[in-house]
Scaffold this active site. Structure first.
Site, mmCIF file in Angstrom:
data_model
loop_
_atom_site.group_PDB
_atom_site.id
_atom_site.type_symbol
_atom_site.label_atom_id
_atom_site.label_comp_id
_atom_site.label_asym_id
_atom_site.label_seq_id
_atom_site.Cartn_x
_atom_site.Cartn_y
_atom_site.Cartn_z
ATOM 1 N N LYS A 49 -30.682 30.846 11.378
ATOM 2 C CA LYS A 49 -31.304 30.990 10.060
ATOM 3 C C LYS A 49 -31.964 29.700 9.583
ATOM 4 O O LYS A 49 -32.994 29.744 8.906
ATOM 5 C CB LYS A 49 -30.297 31.474 9.027
ATOM 6 C CG LYS A 49 -29.201 30.486 8.680
ATOM 7 C CD LYS A 49 -28.273 31.055 7.625
ATOM 8 C CE LYS A 49 -27.169 30.087 7.275
ATOM 9 N NZ LYS A 49 -27.646 28.846 6.670
ATOM 10 N N THR A 50 -31.376 28.542 9.934
ATOM 11 C CA THR A 50 -31.978 27.274 9.521
ATOM 12 C C THR A 50 -33.336 27.086 10.175
ATOM 13 O O THR A 50 -34.297 26.626 9.543
ATOM 14 C CB THR A 50 -31.060 26.093 9.882
ATOM 15 O OG1 THR A 50 -29.775 26.294 9.272
ATOM 16 C CG2 THR A 50 -31.648 24.781 9.403
ATOM 17 N N ASP A 234 -30.986 29.417 0.569
ATOM 18 C CA ASP A 234 -30.082 29.583 1.711
ATOM 19 C C ASP A 234 -28.698 30.006 1.210
ATOM 20 O O ASP A 234 -28.349 29.774 0.050
ATOM 21 C CB ASP A 234 -29.996 28.261 2.475
ATOM 22 C CG ASP A 234 -29.355 28.419 3.839
ATOM 23 O OD1 ASP A 234 -29.133 29.570 4.279
ATOM 24 O OD2 ASP A 234 -29.085 27.389 4.485
ATOM 25 N N GLU A 235 -27.909 30.630 2.078
ATOM 26 C CA GLU A 235 -26.538 31.063 1.764
ATOM 27 C C GLU A 235 -26.509 31.893 0.474
ATOM 28 O O GLU A 235 -25.666 31.690 -0.410
ATOM 29 C CB GLU A 235 -25.608 29.837 1.623
ATOM 30 C CG GLU A 235 -25.586 28.922 2.832
ATOM 31 C CD GLU A 235 -24.814 29.492 4.020
ATOM 32 O OE1 GLU A 235 -24.365 30.653 3.934
ATOM 33 O OE2 GLU A 235 -24.677 28.785 5.031
ATOM 34 N N GLN A 265 -20.315 36.746 5.388
ATOM 35 C CA GLN A 265 -19.811 35.379 5.205
ATOM 36 C C GLN A 265 -19.691 34.999 3.733
ATOM 37 O O GLN A 265 -19.662 33.816 3.388
ATOM 38 C CB GLN A 265 -20.718 34.388 5.934
ATOM 39 C CG GLN A 265 -20.743 34.581 7.442
ATOM 40 C CD GLN A 265 -21.532 33.494 8.154
ATOM 41 O OE1 GLN A 265 -21.119 32.337 8.226
ATOM 42 N NE2 GLN A 265 -22.683 33.870 8.686
ATOM 43 N N ARG A 614 -17.041 30.141 13.945
ATOM 44 C CA ARG A 614 -17.285 28.695 14.038
ATOM 45 C C ARG A 614 -17.193 28.232 15.494
ATOM 46 O O ARG A 614 -17.651 27.140 15.830
ATOM 47 C CB ARG A 614 -16.246 27.895 13.236
ATOM 48 C CG ARG A 614 -16.201 28.107 11.719
ATOM 49 C CD ARG A 614 -17.530 28.063 11.068
ATOM 50 N NE ARG A 614 -18.082 29.410 10.967
ATOM 51 C CZ ARG A 614 -19.369 29.681 10.759
ATOM 52 N NH1 ARG A 614 -20.243 28.708 10.671
ATOM 53 N NH2 ARG A 614 -19.785 30.927 10.662
#
Length: 755
Positions: A49-50, A234-235, A265, A614
């Site tokens: 996504k980044t 973002d997020e 998430q 993670r």
């Protein structure tokens, strides 16, 4: 010549765009090219996504010729903002003109220019958590209430109200069913009045006051809504109601809002995050284009399969299944420990083994825990086996006393109305100004609507203070006046050095003790942090530096040291590690016992999903048969997540609960350890470590370790050996450390040296 130059520039830009797009898969390219309107990208864990975010911004600049100054990017952490700007700076010039920050940092910039419209001064102070607690404690005492009984709940209610965008009165009206709500309403109102008179905001206020300004002063909103033609968030799954309002208002002019997130998430509901912001985004904004990123680039197939099995049990989510072209990977390892000590020893030995066999660094490992209280056992065992580690969520550098004291002076110089800063430094260093004198200042200020600083200015008019106390206060006033004069004429990093010298901070810690040496080193490091901040932000002011500290988090420097991370799952959001241990997988711990509602249970499951994803290469799941927690030892039962993802069967889980006979199941360690009622035996631990030829093995001269000898330990600092037992590789020493008390340490493995 001019035409040719333009063509070259355009061709160069086209090539740059093509190069950027060539690094994306087909699914990622689609949202990058969708530059207009409302766009929602559901980005699974590790799906890039980044890269999509940065590629989209670069595409706007290079292809659509949008000025960076008209682009806004809101990130979740300071670290993420810094990394994004670094990536973008490699793609195009002018990144410094673009707003890329956390939403709180963005709001600070807006408030610095406009908060005077609400009656505040632009040099306002931002109160951190400890400042907030001090204010509430004093209010409770003034009201004749026991702080231990009311403070924590009042603090919680204040945050809940602000995250929901409600005033104290609105909150009290909506929650009239709460016990003692009238008392808490009075506390909340007094708290708001105290902050206003101190020209201070708490962390939540940064958002709330921005909304107030936007709604009360349309010209301010119009300026920023016009400025930001393209907004990126973002997020997005972790936004609360106030954050959603801010983003929606900023997008009200151009209607170009690009949000990225993953409902699976969303793990911050406990602090106000609203998962419906992402679940209902396309219902709120008509004609929203929705894209899904499901290809994972981070983890192995086996890790992803486990994650998918866990999260599919949730019902409040958008349907998606992560997949990857990565290798199958190693089996997931599950270990049943007898108790928390055996669990921690197992993890330590696995790390030692993997370090010996593979090309791993310490920072490739993370031990993830649901509760902070679980960290102690791992810290103890990691010290025994000489494993460098860092605990995230503990006392941060800027929360240490000597640093808070220096900051107190800087805050008061920057914002004279800051009563908390005033109270912190009035007797630092000690000036003999007693509690009675301070209370007289507080009373006079309250009666006359003055801050403590303004009261100090009018000291001669305060009747309830004797001549001796007034003389001491006058000396203090002289110092503050002098510092204010100097701050106007000096770069802030030089001014900080001047303040430390002028206030004689070093003299406070002049006695030759290890504690004082550490405090002086911390002060020097603080000066260095100011110098570095000045280098990175050459036009910054004292106010900018002080606020950057309040807005910082321990996650921002998680990967600075080569050390194993021991961290709560919340603190590793957005990070990745080659090897992950998820510890404490027991009912009541993970999921946590207070998860009672369906929404709470689904958030706990999302937390498990986050912890699994993670991991890049290896994943270990551990639990204990019994655990000492909350003051007593109790038998435990396996977490439901172990059954959900097929690690253990329902039959096996029931058997484990009935007989509490836990043993190790399977592991990637070739050597089979001695097992007993205590899990790993001490003889096995010694023999196993002896066999591991790790890169950091050292030759120890045991003859130097004697009673009375001075040592330096990497974590505990300077210490004195009290007693030595055993000899050679079996030597154990009781060592007295100034700040940590007496520790029993195995000399062979301890990261320390004789002085």
């Amino acid at each position: 010549m001019k035409i040719s130059s333009v063509c070259v520039i355009i061709l160069s830009m086209k090539n740059s765009v093509n190069e950027i797009l060539s690094k994306l898969n087909e699914t990622q390219i689609q949202p990058v090219l969708q530059t207009e309107g409302y766009v929602l990208v559901i980005a699974g864990a590790g799906s890039g996504k980044t890269r999509v975010l940065t590629s989209r911004i670069a595409y706007l600049v290079l292809e659509k010729q949008v000025s960076p100054s008209n682009i806004l990017a809101i990130t979740f952490t300071n670290k993420a903002a810094k990394e994004m700007k670094e990536r973008l700076s490699l793609l195009f010039d002018g990144v410094d003109y673009m707003w890329c920050s956390t939403i709180h940092s963005m709001c600070v910039k807006i408030l610095r220019s406009s908060i005077d419209k609400l009656g505040y001064s632009k040099d306002f102070t931002i109160y951190d958590d400890s400042d907030k607690e001090k204010v509430l404690k004093r209010i409770c005492q003034e009201m004749g209430l026991e702080p231990d009984k009311y403070l924590k709940t009042a603090k919680n209610y204040i945050s809940i109200a602000k995250n929901a965008g409600k005033t104290p009165l609105e909150f009290a009206k909506d929650r009239s069913d709460l016990v003692n709500i009238e008392v808490y309403l009075e506390i909340m109102l007094k708290y708001e009045d105290t902050l206003y008179r101190s020209n201070s905001l708490d962390f939540d206020d940064l958002l709330v006051k921005t909304v107030e300004i936007f709604r009360q002063f349309p010209e301010v909103l119009n300026y920023y809504a016009s400025k930001f033609s393209y907004i990126h968030v973002d997020e997005f799954q972790d936004t609360n109601e106030v954050q959603f309002v801010i983003v929606r208002l900023l997008a009200s002019k151009h209607h170009n809002l690009f949000v990225v997130g993953d409902d699976d998430q969303s793990i911050y509901g406990w602090r106000g995050a609203v998962i419906d912001n992402i679940l209902d985004f396309d219902k709120i904004f008509s004609k929203t284009k929705v894209y899904k990123l499901e290809q994972n680039y981070r983890s192995t197939k086996k890790i992803l399969n486990l994650a998918n099995k866990v999260i599919e049990k949730n019902t409040g989510r958008r349907e998606k299944v992560l997949w990857t072209e990565n290798a199958e990977g190693d089996d997931i390892v599950y270990y049943d420990a007898i108790d928390e000590r055996s669990e921690a020893a197992y993890v330590a030995l696995q790390i030692k083994t993997l370090m010996a066999r593979y090309n791993y660094s310490y920072k490739d490992f993370a031990v993830l825990i649901r509760l902070n209280a679980l960290s102690r056992g791992f810290e103890q065992e990691f010290l025994k086996y000489a494993l460098p580690y860092r605990v995230f969520g503990g006392l941060k550098f800027y929360e240490r006393k000597e640093i808070k004291d220096v900051l107190g002076y800087l805050k008061l110089v920057n914002n004279p109305s800051d009563n908390e800063a005033f109270l912190r430094i009035i007797n630092c260093p000690k000036r003999g100004i007693g509690e009675k004198t301070v209370n007289a200042l507080l009373s006079y200020g309250a009666e006359n609507g003055l801050s403590l600083y303004d009261t100090l200015v009018r000291l001669e008019f305060v009747a309830d203070i004797n001549a001796g106390a007034k003389a001491k206060l006058a000396e203090f006033r002289k110092i503050i006046f002098s510092l204010q004069d100097k701050s106007a004429d000096m770069p802030f990093d030089d001014f900080i050095k001047y303040t430390i010298d002028e206030v004689k901070f070093r003299e406070m810690y002049s006695e030759d003790t290890e504690e004082n040496k550490n405090r002086l080193m911390n002060i020097d490091e603080f000066i260095n942090s100011a110098i570095e901040f000045k280098k990175d932000n050459y036009q910054s002011t004292l106010s900018d530096f002080v606020n950057s500290i309040t807005l910082s988090s321990d996650v921002d420097d998680m990967d600075v040291d080569n050390a194993v991370a021991i961290a709560t799952i919340h603190s590793v959001k957005g990070l990745e590690f080659k090897c992950v241990f998820i510890a404490g997988l027991e009912e009541g711990i993970f999921p946590i016992s207070r998860a009672s509602s369906d929404d709470d249970e689904e958030e706990e499951r999302r937390l498990m999903y986050v912890s699994i994803t993670r991991a890049q290469e290896r994943l270990y799941l551990t639990k204990t048969a019994s655990r000492f927690l909350h003051g007593e030892r109790k038998f435990t039962s396996p977490s439901r997540y172990l059954r959900d993802c097929g690690v253990i069967t329902e039959k096996r889980a029931q058997k484990a609960v009935s007989d509490n006979d836990y043993r190790r199941t399977f592991s990637d360690v070739d050597d089979t350890p001695e097992t007993s009622n205590m899990g790993y035996s001490s003889s096995y631990a010694r023999n196993h470590v002896e066999k591991i030829k790790s890169a950091n093995q050292k030759v120890v001269d045991y003859s130097k370790f004697k009673a009375g000898a001075k040592v330096k330990h990497v974590k505990f600092g300077m210490g004195t050996i009290l007693v030595v037992q055993g000899s050679g590789a079996s030597m154990v020493a009781d060592i007295a450390f100034k700040d940590f008390g007496i520790k029993k340490i195995a000399v062979k493995f301890a990261p320390m040296e004789i002085l």
